[in-house]
Structures are given as structure tokens and as C-alpha cells.
Enzyme design. Structure first.
Site, PDB file in Angstrom:
ATOM      1  CD  GLN A   1     -15.774   2.998  -3.190  1.00 27.14           C
ATOM      2  OE1 GLN A   1     -16.648   3.501  -2.577  1.00 27.14           O
ATOM      3  NE2 GLN A   1     -14.976   3.776  -4.143  1.00 27.14           N
TER       4      GLN A   1
ATOM      5  NE  ARG B   1     -19.323   6.533  -2.357  1.00 29.59           N
ATOM      6  CZ  ARG B   1     -18.197   6.784  -1.748  1.00 29.59           C
ATOM      7  NH1 ARG B   1     -18.015   8.161  -1.402  1.00 29.59           N
ATOM      8  NH2 ARG B   1     -17.502   5.919  -1.457  1.00 29.59           N
TER       9      ARG B   1
ATOM     10  CB  SER C   1     -12.968   6.444  -0.551  1.00 30.03           C
ATOM     11  OG  SER C   1     -14.232   6.204   0.011  1.00 30.03           O
ATOM     12  CG  LEU C   2     -15.644  11.264  -3.640  1.00 30.69           C
ATOM     13  CD1 LEU C   2     -14.848  12.107  -4.288  1.00 30.69           C
ATOM     14  CD2 LEU C   2     -16.945  10.876  -4.393  1.00 30.69           C
TER      15      LEU C   2
ATOM     16  CD  GLN D   1     -16.245  12.516   3.124  1.00 27.64           C
ATOM     17  OE1 GLN D   1     -16.917  11.713   2.576  1.00 27.64           O
ATOM     18  NE2 GLN D   1     -16.903  13.225   4.198  1.00 27.64           N
TER      19      GLN D   1
ATOM     20  CG  HIS E   1     -15.081   2.540   3.310  1.00 33.07           C
ATOM     21  ND1 HIS E   1     -15.187   2.347   1.702  1.00 33.07           N
ATOM     22  CD2 HIS E   1     -14.565   3.679   3.009  1.00 33.07           C
ATOM     23  CE1 HIS E   1     -15.109   3.197   1.142  1.00 33.07           C
ATOM     24  NE2 HIS E   1     -14.659   4.225   1.675  1.00 33.07           N
TER      25      HIS E   1
END
Length: 293
Positions: free
Chosen positions: A238, A114, A89-90, A11, A189
């Protein structure tokens, strides 16, 4: 043969119009249609809408997953394969798909859920800091409740996450060349989205992971592994854990990696890797015109 890693951005890398040039390719058109059936909305419509709508977590994450997986599959169709994969991340979901951990539709279902859970989070804040004193930053974070290092991207760039008060307190105390609040709905996060992460953990635990066909380096534990249970446990952590991209960049040469291909819009990851592990061959595949022959 040059050992190659494929890396996938997350993202923040999205750009208006991404993926639209893939519509000329029949297999890509099929994937976009499958995605619409799963998501209930059109990725290509969202990618061609205004930047604000595309930047909403609900739409950003599935759109990036679809566009990046299509690009990666087209590269594989041309006879190319990675020796190692990682995603930011993603982007880790695209890496896991390419490694054969789960099939494409399972990955998209996971990313959809998610995105919905993260989009529903509110009240937190994230900010990027550039060119700062790391020792000072670590000390201030340690002394400030409700703020964490969310993304350790490179020696000169990090993202902090927490309550607005805590993030602003760190920004006011740490000398940085630039400090930019990010346009996100929550403190991603960090422990502040633990409730959403717990709900998502139940979904992840219900999915069977297959052994990886190429090693994957996870965000929360920068080691290369093909073990499906280890990769699942890393993915569970994560959403609330730090993205340790600086350490991933440092790991690549130790795994014999000489070349890194960033697959997806923008060039954020190759830029970060260049600053952390200079000497690697860096390439980008952002669209159909950059696909290898």
C-alpha cells in the site's frame, strides 16, 4: 436489512478540533489516554493546536486513527455493524481494526511507525488534478519517468506523485480544470519511497493478522476478502502502490451495498463515491453529535 459499508478517510481529511467533543464520553477519554501512552504525545492537544502542526504526517496519521476508531467503536456500542469496510490510504488501518484483523493498540503502533517513516521522506511532490482528460493523463504519465498515479479517487479527481520536476511536467502538459500541489513531505504512494516501505514491511511481517470478521476492500486490489494473508500482502504494497478508490466505489454496488457511512472528519469519501456510484445512500459520522442513536 440494508447492506452497509463503513469507509474511513485518510490524510487530508483532518480538521482542527476534531475529536474534542468525544472527551465527554468516558470510553473515548480512556482511548485518548491509552494513545498518549503509546505515542508519547496527546492527540487532543495536537487536534487543538494550529492546522500546520496537525497537518504534519507524524501527527496527522495517528490522530486520524485514534479519532476514527473511537467514533467507529461508539457506533458499534450502539448496536450497529458494517457488512463491508474500506479506508483511503491511512483509513485502511481503521478498516482493518474494525474488521478484527489486529487489536487497537497493535494498529496504533503500526500507524505510529508508518507516520514516522513517511514523515522522514523528503524530496518528492504530490498534486491533485480535477476535471481532466484521462486518456491524455495516462499517456503523459506513461511518457514521463518518476511520476505515477498515486490516488485514482473518482472519474474527475486524481492525485499524481513523483519528483517535483516530473509532477510539474505532467501538470503543464495535461489540461485540467484545477491542479493543486499538496502539502506533503514526499512522493507518497510511489516507488520513490521504497526504502521507507521496505523498512515498514519488516514491521508488518512481524504482526500476526487474524481472519476478518467482515470483508475488507484494500486500496491496491479492490476485491472484498476476509483472508488475513491476502490483506497483509495488500497492506505491504500500500505505501508505494496506488489508492484505487474509484474502483472501490464501483465495487460497492456489486457487493450488494446500498448504504455507505463515512466515519471521520470531513465528507471527502462520500463525495467521491457519489460521483462514481450514484444511487447509494450516503451518510457521515464526523463527530459525537452525528453518532446514531
Amino acid at each position: 436489512m440494508t447492506k452497509t459499508a463503513w469507509v474511513f478517510p485518510g490524510q487530508g481529511s483532518q480538521v482542527t478540533g476534531m475529536g474534542t467533543d468525544l472527551l465527554d464520553i468516558p470510553s473515548a477519554r480512556d482511548k485518548f489516554a491509552q494513545a498518549e501512552a503509546i505515542l508519547g504525545w496527546s492527540v487532543t492537544d495536537i487536534c487543538q493546536s494550529d492546522a500546520e502542526q496537525l497537518s504534519r504526517t507524524l501527527y496527522t496519521q495517528p490522530s486520524l486513527y485514534v479519532v476514527e476508531t473511537i467514533l467507529a467503536d461508539l457506533i458499534r456500542e450502539r448496536g450497529h455493524q458494517p457488512d463491508l469496510v474500506a479506508g483511503h490510504s491511512l483509513g485502511e488501518y481503521i478498516a482493518l481494526y474494525i474488521a478484527g484483523i489486529f487489536d487497537w493498540s497493535v494498529g496504533l503502533h503500526l500507524v505510529k511507525r508508518r507516520a514516522e517513516l513517511m514523515d522522514s521522506v523528503s524530496g518528492g511532490m504530490m498534486a491533485a488534478l480535477m476535471n481532466f482528460d484521462r486518456e491524455q493523463l495516462d499517456m503523459v504519465i506513461a511518457q514521463t519517468p518518476n511520476v505515477v498515479l498515486a490516488n485514482d479517487n473518482s472519474p474527475a479527481q486524481v492525485v499524481i506523485s513523483g519528483t517535483p520536476e516530473a509532477v510539474q511536467a505532467v501538470m503543464s502538459q495535461v489540461k485540467a480544470k484545477r491542479a493543486i500541489p499538496l502539502k506533503v513531505s514526499g512522493a507518497f504512494h510511489s516507488h520513490l519511497i521504497a526504502a521507507a516501505a521496505m523498512e515498514f514491511q519488516e514491521i508488518l511481517e512481524s504482526v500476526q493478522f487474524q481472519p476478518a470478521i467482515v470483508p475488507v476492500v484494500s486500496n491496491v486490489e479492490p476485491i472484498a476478502t476476509v483472508d488475513p494473508e491476502i490483506l497483509k500482502q495488500h497492506l505491504i504494497k500500500q505505501m508505494t502502490g496506488s489508492v484505487r478508490w474509484r474502483e472501490i466505489s464501483l465495487l460497492l454496488p456489486t457487493q450488494g451495498i446500498e448504504r455507505v457511512v463515512e466515519i471521520g472528519p470531513g465528507n471527502v469519501l462520500t463525495g467521491l463515491i457519489k460521483r462514481t456510484s450514484p444511487g447509494l445512500i450516503l451518510e457521515n459520522v464526523r463527530n459525537a453529535t452525528e453518532l446514531p442513536v
